[in-house]
Design a protein around this motif. Structure first.
Motif, short mmCIF file in Angstrom:
data_model
loop_
_atom_site.label_atom_id
_atom_site.label_comp_id
_atom_site.label_asym_id
_atom_site.label_seq_id
_atom_site.Cartn_x
_atom_site.Cartn_y
_atom_site.Cartn_z
N PHE A 82 -17.24 -17.12 39.00
CA PHE A 82 -16.52 -17.15 37.64
C PHE A 82 -15.20 -17.43 38.03
O PHE A 82 -14.41 -17.30 39.12
CB PHE A 82 -16.50 -15.97 36.78
CG PHE A 82 -17.89 -15.81 36.25
CD1 PHE A 82 -18.37 -16.54 35.07
CD2 PHE A 82 -18.99 -14.89 36.95
CE1 PHE A 82 -19.54 -16.04 34.42
CE2 PHE A 82 -20.11 -14.80 36.33
CZ PHE A 82 -20.42 -15.36 35.23
N VAL A 83 -14.33 -18.09 37.10
CA VAL A 83 -13.03 -18.32 37.08
C VAL A 83 -12.49 -18.13 35.70
O VAL A 83 -13.12 -18.59 34.61
CB VAL A 83 -12.29 -19.55 37.79
CG1 VAL A 83 -12.64 -20.93 36.96
CG2 VAL A 83 -10.75 -19.08 38.10
N ILE B 287 -15.39 -26.02 51.33
CA ILE B 287 -15.44 -26.66 49.80
C ILE B 287 -17.07 -26.82 49.29
O ILE B 287 -17.82 -27.00 49.89
CB ILE B 287 -14.79 -28.16 49.93
CG1 ILE B 287 -13.50 -27.82 50.04
CG2 ILE B 287 -14.82 -28.67 48.39
CD1 ILE B 287 -12.63 -29.04 50.29
N TYR B 288 -17.01 -26.36 48.01
CA TYR B 288 -18.40 -26.36 47.40
C TYR B 288 -18.28 -27.14 45.98
O TYR B 288 -17.49 -26.69 45.08
CB TYR B 288 -18.68 -24.95 46.76
CG TYR B 288 -18.65 -23.89 48.25
CD1 TYR B 288 -19.73 -23.51 48.87
CD2 TYR B 288 -17.51 -23.18 48.48
CE1 TYR B 288 -19.92 -22.71 49.78
CE2 TYR B 288 -17.54 -22.25 49.40
CZ TYR B 288 -18.80 -21.90 50.29
OH TYR B 288 -18.85 -21.19 51.15
N PRO B 289 -19.30 -28.14 46.20
CA PRO B 289 -19.27 -28.88 44.82
C PRO B 289 -20.10 -28.34 43.87
O PRO B 289 -21.17 -27.91 44.00
CB PRO B 289 -19.78 -30.27 45.39
CG PRO B 289 -20.38 -29.90 46.73
CD PRO B 289 -20.05 -28.79 47.34
N LEU B 290 -19.40 -28.10 42.71
CA LEU B 290 -20.29 -27.09 41.82
C LEU B 290 -20.15 -27.85 40.22
O LEU B 290 -19.35 -29.04 40.24
CB LEU B 290 -19.72 -25.91 41.80
CG LEU B 290 -19.57 -25.05 43.02
CD1 LEU B 290 -18.76 -23.77 42.76
CD2 LEU B 290 -21.12 -24.69 43.30
N ARG B 291 -20.48 -27.29 39.45
CA ARG B 291 -20.55 -27.63 37.92
C ARG B 291 -19.81 -26.51 37.10
O ARG B 291 -20.42 -25.61 37.41
CB ARG B 291 -21.83 -28.11 37.45
CG ARG B 291 -21.86 -28.60 35.83
CD ARG B 291 -23.36 -28.98 35.57
NE ARG B 291 -23.72 -30.18 36.21
CZ ARG B 291 -23.24 -31.65 35.91
NH1 ARG B 291 -22.49 -31.68 34.79
NH2 ARG B 291 -23.41 -32.60 36.24
N ALA B 292 -19.03 -26.67 36.00
CA ALA B 292 -18.48 -25.70 35.29
C ALA B 292 -18.99 -25.53 33.88
O ALA B 292 -19.32 -26.55 33.52
CB ALA B 292 -16.89 -25.85 35.36
N THR B 293 -19.33 -24.24 33.45
CA THR B 293 -19.73 -24.38 32.06
C THR B 293 -18.85 -23.30 31.56
O THR B 293 -18.63 -22.27 32.07
CB THR B 293 -21.13 -23.55 32.22
OG1 THR B 293 -21.97 -24.64 32.80
CG2 THR B 293 -21.70 -23.59 30.67
N PHE C 51 -14.96 -19.57 32.78
CA PHE C 51 -16.02 -20.49 33.29
C PHE C 51 -16.95 -20.03 34.49
O PHE C 51 -16.33 -19.14 35.20
CB PHE C 51 -15.03 -21.78 33.92
CG PHE C 51 -14.40 -22.42 32.91
CD1 PHE C 51 -14.74 -23.65 32.14
CD2 PHE C 51 -12.99 -22.16 32.66
CE1 PHE C 51 -14.15 -24.19 31.21
CE2 PHE C 51 -12.40 -22.87 31.46
CZ PHE C 51 -12.76 -23.91 30.94
N ARG C 52 -18.09 -20.28 34.39
CA ARG C 52 -18.98 -19.86 35.36
C ARG C 52 -19.43 -21.16 36.04
O ARG C 52 -19.35 -22.34 35.73
CB ARG C 52 -20.65 -19.61 34.77
CG ARG C 52 -21.73 -19.48 35.71
CD ARG C 52 -22.95 -19.05 34.98
NE ARG C 52 -22.92 -18.05 34.51
CZ ARG C 52 -23.21 -17.41 33.26
NH1 ARG C 52 -23.69 -18.27 32.31
NH2 ARG C 52 -23.20 -16.24 32.84
N PHE C 53 -19.38 -21.22 37.47
CA PHE C 53 -19.48 -22.31 38.43
C PHE C 53 -21.18 -22.12 39.01
O PHE C 53 -21.48 -21.03 39.38
CB PHE C 53 -18.62 -22.23 39.45
CG PHE C 53 -17.15 -22.39 39.10
CD1 PHE C 53 -16.79 -23.04 37.89
CD2 PHE C 53 -16.04 -21.79 39.90
CE1 PHE C 53 -15.43 -23.08 37.58
CE2 PHE C 53 -14.63 -22.12 39.69
CZ PHE C 53 -14.49 -22.54 38.30
N GLY C 54 -21.62 -23.24 38.73
CA GLY C 54 -23.08 -23.22 39.37
C GLY C 54 -23.43 -24.64 40.02
O GLY C 54 -22.50 -25.42 40.02
#
Length: 157
Positions: A83-84, A112-118, A152-155
């Protein structure tokens, strides 16, 4: 007639400030100054345990893939998720960019991690994440969650 020695003003502070500004502007974020594309080793394997983030005091977040914009933030794990949070988030650039395009890259250490934020709106999840965040930053019981706090949750992408 006695000559007075001419004193030269020290230019070191100006020179140092100029160099630091150029370094900050051409790379990732520098303090509160946003940056551009992050550099580092990209990790493509999915992460199932983000607990190692507890040992990393600060992360960097890169949003808007078409024209990268990066900031320094505090990422934190809660129950296997990353999270952030964002204080007084309405009107800030990076969350606005995430609302348009949820793809982002998170730099932790040199990776570096490519992620998606929700964006999280569930008050129970927000409260739990706020408490975890507060344990990292403050001693004692956490204050109430501010009304202007976004989470924001990063997944995985």
């Amino acid at each position: 007639m006695e000559s007075i020695p001419h004193r030269r003003e020290s230019r070191a502070p100006l020179w140092l400030a100029t160099v630091l500004s150029l370094v900050c502007l051409g790379f990732g974020p520098c303090g509160r100054i946003p940056g551009t594309r992050l550099s580092g080793q990209e990790v493509t394997q999915p992460v199932t345990d983000w607990s190692f983030v507890e040992q990393i005091p600060e992360c960097q977040i890169e949003v808007r893939p078409s024209e990268p914009y990066s900031i320094n933030a505090m990422c934190f794990p809660v129950g296997g998720d990353l999270f952030v949070g964002c204080m007084r988030c309405a009107g800030k650039r990076w969350p606005t960019y995430l609302q348009s395009d949820p793809r982002l890259r998170v730099k932790l250490g040199d990776r570096i991690y490519p992620l998606r934020a929700t964006r999280v709106t569930d008050p129970v999840v927000i409260q739990g994440a706020w408490e975890q965040r507060s344990r990292r930053r403050l001693a004692g019981p956490p204050p109430p969650v501010p009304a202007d706090y976004w989470l924001f949750r990063f997944g995985p992408r």
